[in-house]
Design an enzyme around this catalytic site. Structure first.
Site, PDB file in Angstrom:
ATOM      1  N   LYS A  95      82.847 -33.520  55.025  1.00  0.00           N
ATOM      2  CA  LYS A  95      81.948 -33.949  53.943  1.00  0.00           C
ATOM      3  C   LYS A  95      81.629 -35.443  54.088  1.00  0.00           C
ATOM      4  O   LYS A  95      80.479 -35.859  53.953  1.00  0.00           O
ATOM      5  CB  LYS A  95      82.585 -33.669  52.575  1.00  0.00           C
ATOM      6  CG  LYS A  95      82.632 -32.175  52.232  1.00  0.00           C
ATOM      7  CD  LYS A  95      83.488 -31.863  51.008  1.00  0.00           C
ATOM      8  CE  LYS A  95      83.594 -30.346  50.799  1.00  0.00           C
ATOM      9  NZ  LYS A  95      84.462 -29.959  49.681  1.00  0.00           N
TER      10      LYS A  95
ATOM     11  N   GLN B 209      88.775 -32.213  45.645  1.00  0.00           N
ATOM     12  CA  GLN B 209      88.910 -31.151  46.644  1.00  0.00           C
ATOM     13  C   GLN B 209      89.937 -30.113  46.190  1.00  0.00           C
ATOM     14  O   GLN B 209      91.058 -30.460  45.822  1.00  0.00           O
ATOM     15  CB  GLN B 209      89.334 -31.765  48.005  1.00  0.00           C
ATOM     16  CG  GLN B 209      89.453 -30.751  49.120  1.00  0.00           C
ATOM     17  CD  GLN B 209      88.120 -30.087  49.481  1.00  0.00           C
ATOM     18  OE1 GLN B 209      87.081 -30.750  49.556  1.00  0.00           O
ATOM     19  NE2 GLN B 209      88.129 -28.772  49.678  1.00  0.00           N
TER      20      GLN B 209
ATOM     21  N   ASP C  19      80.020 -30.926  42.418  1.00  0.00           N
ATOM     22  CA  ASP C  19      80.442 -29.573  42.783  1.00  0.00           C
ATOM     23  C   ASP C  19      79.876 -28.541  41.802  1.00  0.00           C
ATOM     24  O   ASP C  19      79.939 -27.341  42.052  1.00  0.00           O
ATOM     25  CB  ASP C  19      81.981 -29.473  42.774  1.00  0.00           C
ATOM     26  CG  ASP C  19      82.551 -29.442  44.194  1.00  0.00           C
ATOM     27  OD1 ASP C  19      81.785 -29.143  45.136  1.00  0.00           O
ATOM     28  OD2 ASP C  19      83.757 -29.703  44.351  1.00  0.00           O
TER      29      ASP C  19
END
Ligand code: NAD
Length: 296
Positions: free
Chosen positions: A54, A100, A123
């Site tokens: 990422k 994460q 997200d």
């Protein structure tokens, strides 16, 4: 029949190229670059490698990023406080904040995710963003679901009026994807069925699918006899199994070689949905920066 390969890597590269131009425009107008802050808890190898890819992708399109590493022993309260501090820009400007997953078992994942302010929730997991998506006015759409829809649109796979069967009902993938495919507009207007671990006679349902999405996390769950000839098969699963030489190998949820002989199109693992998930994260980060700068 041999299915057409849905090359997620190539599409992600095209998306990155176009994002690069948009990020440069943002930087010219606002004299700063969009910035993503990622919280990485513990030392799970898979999480570390996702975060690395990422950050690398962010760098390629000109988005700044920082990874805040935290030991696996961190408590829920410590993580909630850390996310709040990041949201106060104590770790530098944080247009987008990402925690994460998975978090260690002793941590209340929902409490930590809820601490991410909804306008920086790249997200798309915050209940406010989930609610906006369910009402057909999406803001931050969960990246994997957005990536699957983008893949279908890019490949010219018609969704309107067709039957999409999604295997997996997680808040991260299955549910938001069902909402997207059922929503009005391009890449939507499908008739959607969600299957899960308690669905009976899964194969009878998947065989009705014009578009079949597997998001379970079980190698070879989808076999050739479960696929309607000519269907589009999108494999979201990522499973690490032992390869023939004993080394680790990544596979999806679909028995790729056998299903490829039946399906009309199929996404591989790796190189399918994974790169698109990352590309959608970059798009969400730019959107977060634009919202913050007042031009979203
Ligand atoms: P999850 O464990 O939260 O959900 C799995 C779902 O599968 C559940 O809803 C469960 O009901 C269903 N399920 C389990 N066994 C089943 C069975 N036998 N038949 C039918 N349904 C069954 O997982 P998740 O977070 O949604 O992730 C699913 C998979 O996708 C995992 O392999 C994960 O690694 C992968 N993933 C990939 C990406 C990507 O970028 N490609 C992103 C997120 C997740």
């Amino acid at each position: 029949m041999t299915a057409t390969l849905l090359d997620g890597r190539a599409l992600a590269t095209r998306i990155e190229t176009s994002l690069q131009g948009e990020v440069d425009t943002f930087a010219t107008v606002f004299h700063r670059r969009p910035r993503l802050v990622v919280v990485l808890v513990g030392d799970l190898a898979a999480s570390g490698s996702y975060v690395k890819s990422k950050a690398a992708a962010a760098g390629r399109v000109g988005i700044d990023s920082e990874v805040v590493r935290v030991p696996a022993s961190a408590t829920t309260e410590e993580l909630v406080a850390l996310v709040a501090a990041i949201a106060r820009d104590e770790h530098g400007p944080a247009d987008g904040i990402l925690v994460q997953l998975p978090l260690p078992e002793h941590v209340d994942t929902v409490a930590v995710l809820d601490a991410v302010p909804p306008d920086r929730d790249v997200d798309g997991f915050h209940p406010e963003n989930a609610g906006l998506l369910s009402q057909g006015r999406p803001r931050f759409v969960p990246c994997t679901a957005a990536g699957v829809q983008r893949m279908l649109i890019d490949a010219g796979i018609e969704t309107a009026g067709r039957h999409a069967v999604i295997v997996g009902r997680s808040d991260i993938v299955g549910k938001p994807l069902a909402l997207l495919l059922a929503s009005r507009g391009p890449g939507g207007d499908a008739t959607v069925t969600i299957c899960h671990s308690r669905s009976s006679d899964l194969a009878a349902i998947t065989r009705q699918a014009d578009i079949l999405v597997a998001a379970v996390g079980r190698p070879r769950l989808v076999t050739a006899d479960m696929v309607k000839p000519g269907a589009a098969v999108i494999d979201v699963g990522i499973n690490r199994i032992a390869g023939p030489d004993g080394s680790g190998k990544l596979v999806g949820d679909v028995d790729f070689d056998a299903v490829r002989a039946v399906a009309g199109s199929i996404s591989p693992v790796p190189g399918g949905v994974g790169p698109l998930t990352v590309a959608m994260l970059l798009a969400n980060t730019l959107l977060a920066a634009e919202l913050r700068a007042g031009r979203g």
